[in-house]
Design a protein around this motif. Sequence first.
Motif, PDB file in Angstrom:
ATOM      1  N   CYS A 274      -7.555 -29.919 -18.678  1.00 54.95           N
ATOM      2  CA  CYS A 274      -7.838 -29.634 -17.263  1.00 54.95           C
ATOM      3  C   CYS A 274      -8.638 -28.347 -17.105  1.00 54.95           C
ATOM      4  N   VAL A 275      -8.296 -27.317 -17.872  1.00 60.45           N
ATOM      5  CA  VAL A 275      -9.027 -26.050 -17.786  1.00 60.45           C
ATOM      6  C   VAL A 275     -10.461 -26.223 -18.254  1.00 60.45           C
ATOM      7  N   LEU A 276     -10.655 -26.925 -19.356  1.00 53.56           N
ATOM      8  CA  LEU A 276     -12.010 -27.131 -19.854  1.00 53.56           C
ATOM      9  C   LEU A 276     -12.865 -27.942 -18.880  1.00 53.56           C
ATOM     10  N   LEU A 277     -12.270 -28.965 -18.261  1.00 54.65           N
ATOM     11  CA  LEU A 277     -13.022 -29.752 -17.281  1.00 54.65           C
ATOM     12  C   LEU A 277     -13.347 -28.930 -16.038  1.00 54.65           C
ATOM     13  N   SER A 278     -12.439 -28.049 -15.651  1.00 55.66           N
ATOM     14  CA  SER A 278     -12.705 -27.257 -14.444  1.00 55.66           C
ATOM     15  C   SER A 278     -13.792 -26.219 -14.685  1.00 55.66           C
ATOM     16  N   PHE A 279     -13.857 -25.656 -15.880  1.00 56.66           N
ATOM     17  CA  PHE A 279     -14.896 -24.664 -16.155  1.00 56.66           C
ATOM     18  C   PHE A 279     -16.252 -25.315 -16.425  1.00 56.66           C
ATOM     19  N   ARG A 280     -16.222 -26.477 -17.022  1.00 54.25           N
ATOM     20  CA  ARG A 280     -17.483 -27.124 -17.380  1.00 54.25           C
ATOM     21  C   ARG A 280     -18.182 -27.709 -16.158  1.00 54.25           C
ATOM     22  N   LYS A 281     -17.428 -28.339 -15.259  1.00 48.45           N
ATOM     23  CA  LYS A 281     -18.058 -29.035 -14.132  1.00 48.45           C
ATOM     24  C   LYS A 281     -17.811 -28.337 -12.793  1.00 48.45           C
ATOM     25  N   LYS A 282     -17.357 -27.087 -12.838  1.00 45.66           N
ATOM     26  CA  LYS A 282     -17.132 -26.277 -11.627  1.00 45.66           C
ATOM     27  C   LYS A 282     -16.173 -26.959 -10.654  1.00 45.66           C
ATOM     28  N   ARG A 283     -15.087 -27.492 -11.187  1.00 41.34           N
ATOM     29  CA  ARG A 283     -14.065 -28.126 -10.346  1.00 41.34           C
ATOM     30  C   ARG A 283     -12.836 -27.219 -10.332  1.00 41.34           C
ATOM     31  N   ASP A 284     -12.750 -26.382  -9.328  1.00 43.71           N
ATOM     32  CA  ASP A 284     -11.663 -25.416  -9.264  1.00 43.71           C
ATOM     33  C   ASP A 284     -10.306 -26.053  -8.936  1.00 43.71           C
ATOM     34  N   TYR A 285     -10.329 -27.235  -8.357  1.00 44.72           N
ATOM     35  CA  TYR A 285      -9.065 -27.873  -7.990  1.00 44.72           C
ATOM     36  C   TYR A 285      -8.271 -28.345  -9.210  1.00 44.72           C
ATOM     37  N   LEU A 286      -8.882 -28.365 -10.386  1.00 42.69           N
ATOM     38  CA  LEU A 286      -8.148 -28.748 -11.593  1.00 42.69           C
ATOM     39  C   LEU A 286      -7.342 -27.599 -12.189  1.00 42.69           C
ATOM     40  N   LEU A 287      -7.529 -26.392 -11.683  1.00 39.48           N
ATOM     41  CA  LEU A 287      -6.787 -25.258 -12.235  1.00 39.48           C
ATOM     42  C   LEU A 287      -5.313 -25.278 -11.838  1.00 39.48           C
ATOM     43  N   ARG A 288      -5.027 -25.793 -10.662  1.00 38.11           N
ATOM     44  CA  ARG A 288      -3.618 -25.862 -10.233  1.00 38.11           C
ATOM     45  C   ARG A 288      -2.815 -26.843 -11.096  1.00 38.11           C
TER      46      ARG A 288
ATOM     47  N   PHE B  39       6.809 -32.947 -26.479  1.00 35.96           N
ATOM     48  CA  PHE B  39       6.408 -32.976 -25.075  1.00 35.96           C
ATOM     49  C   PHE B  39       5.721 -31.678 -24.676  1.00 35.96           C
ATOM     50  N   SER B  40       6.197 -30.565 -25.198  1.00 36.34           N
ATOM     51  CA  SER B  40       5.598 -29.268 -24.876  1.00 36.34           C
ATOM     52  C   SER B  40       4.159 -29.191 -25.376  1.00 36.34           C
ATOM     53  N   VAL B  41       3.919 -29.639 -26.582  1.00 39.48           N
ATOM     54  CA  VAL B  41       2.554 -29.643 -27.120  1.00 39.48           C
ATOM     55  C   VAL B  41       1.663 -30.583 -26.314  1.00 39.48           C
ATOM     56  N   GLY B  42       2.201 -31.714 -25.904  1.00 38.35           N
ATOM     57  CA  GLY B  42       1.436 -32.646 -25.081  1.00 38.35           C
ATOM     58  C   GLY B  42       1.039 -32.046 -23.746  1.00 38.35           C
ATOM     59  N   PHE B  43       1.978 -31.353 -23.090  1.00 37.66           N
ATOM     60  CA  PHE B  43       1.655 -30.708 -21.822  1.00 37.66           C
ATOM     61  C   PHE B  43       0.624 -29.605 -22.011  1.00 37.66           C
ATOM     62  N   ALA B  44       0.710 -28.865 -23.106  1.00 35.04           N
ATOM     63  CA  ALA B  44      -0.276 -27.809 -23.360  1.00 35.04           C
ATOM     64  C   ALA B  44      -1.666 -28.396 -23.590  1.00 35.04           C
ATOM     65  N   ILE B  45      -1.738 -29.510 -24.273  1.00 33.86           N
ATOM     66  CA  ILE B  45      -3.032 -30.161 -24.509  1.00 33.86           C
ATOM     67  C   ILE B  45      -3.624 -30.670 -23.198  1.00 33.86           C
ATOM     68  N   ILE B  46      -2.804 -31.290 -22.360  1.00 37.42           N
ATOM     69  CA  ILE B  46      -3.292 -31.785 -21.074  1.00 37.42           C
ATOM     70  C   ILE B  46      -3.756 -30.616 -20.205  1.00 37.42           C
ATOM     71  N   GLY B  47      -3.021 -29.503 -20.221  1.00 35.92           N
ATOM     72  CA  GLY B  47      -3.432 -28.322 -19.472  1.00 35.92           C
ATOM     73  C   GLY B  47      -4.752 -27.771 -19.958  1.00 35.92           C
ATOM     74  N   THR B  48      -4.950 -27.754 -21.269  1.00 36.17           N
ATOM     75  CA  THR B  48      -6.214 -27.273 -21.824  1.00 36.17           C
ATOM     76  C   THR B  48      -7.373 -28.172 -21.425  1.00 36.17           C
TER      77      THR B  48
ATOM     78  N   ALA C  61       4.989 -26.860 -20.223  1.00 35.52           N
ATOM     79  CA  ALA C  61       4.968 -26.655 -21.681  1.00 35.52           C
ATOM     80  C   ALA C  61       5.854 -25.482 -22.090  1.00 35.52           C
ATOM     81  N   GLY C  62       5.960 -24.524 -21.212  1.00 29.19           N
ATOM     82  CA  GLY C  62       6.804 -23.360 -21.517  1.00 29.19           C
ATOM     83  C   GLY C  62       8.249 -23.683 -21.446  1.00 29.19           C
TER      84      GLY C  62
ATOM     85  N   ALA D 118      -3.508 -27.655 -14.100  1.00 27.76           N
ATOM     86  CA  ALA D 118      -3.472 -27.047 -15.438  1.00 27.76           C
ATOM     87  C   ALA D 118      -2.354 -26.011 -15.524  1.00 27.76           C
ATOM     88  N   SER D 119      -2.202 -25.223 -14.451  1.00 27.93           N
ATOM     89  CA  SER D 119      -1.132 -24.225 -14.474  1.00 27.93           C
ATOM     90  C   SER D 119       0.239 -24.886 -14.482  1.00 27.93           C
ATOM     91  N   MET D 120       0.374 -26.011 -13.790  1.00 29.19           N
ATOM     92  CA  MET D 120       1.656 -26.725 -13.804  1.00 29.19           C
ATOM     93  C   MET D 120       1.937 -27.299 -15.189  1.00 29.19           C
TER      94      MET D 120
END
Length: 70
Positions: free
Chosen positions: A46-60, A35-44, A69-70, A62-64
């Motif tokens: 979200c981060v990649l989509l937010s940087f690629r398409k300038k969607r800052d609302y996906l960072l929150r 489950f931890s690896v799955g959450f880390a992949i989903i977070g990654t 995952a931690g 991703a942090s969750m």
Amino acid sequence: NCSYFKHFTPGETSEIFEVTTQKEYSISAAAIAIFSVGFAIIGTICVLLSFRKKRDYLLRPASMFYTFAG
């Protein structure tokens, strides 16, 4: 006749109970790791989509996901 209460007496059966407990712990640890690896992949993702398409609302979210995952 104390054959019913064998698990209370020290001997071969007490070692069997310790091994089954260890197996249960390792199975639950493996499930938590998956489950931890799955959450880390989903977070990654979200981060990649937010940087690629300038969607800052996906960072929150991703942090969750990284927190979960931690």
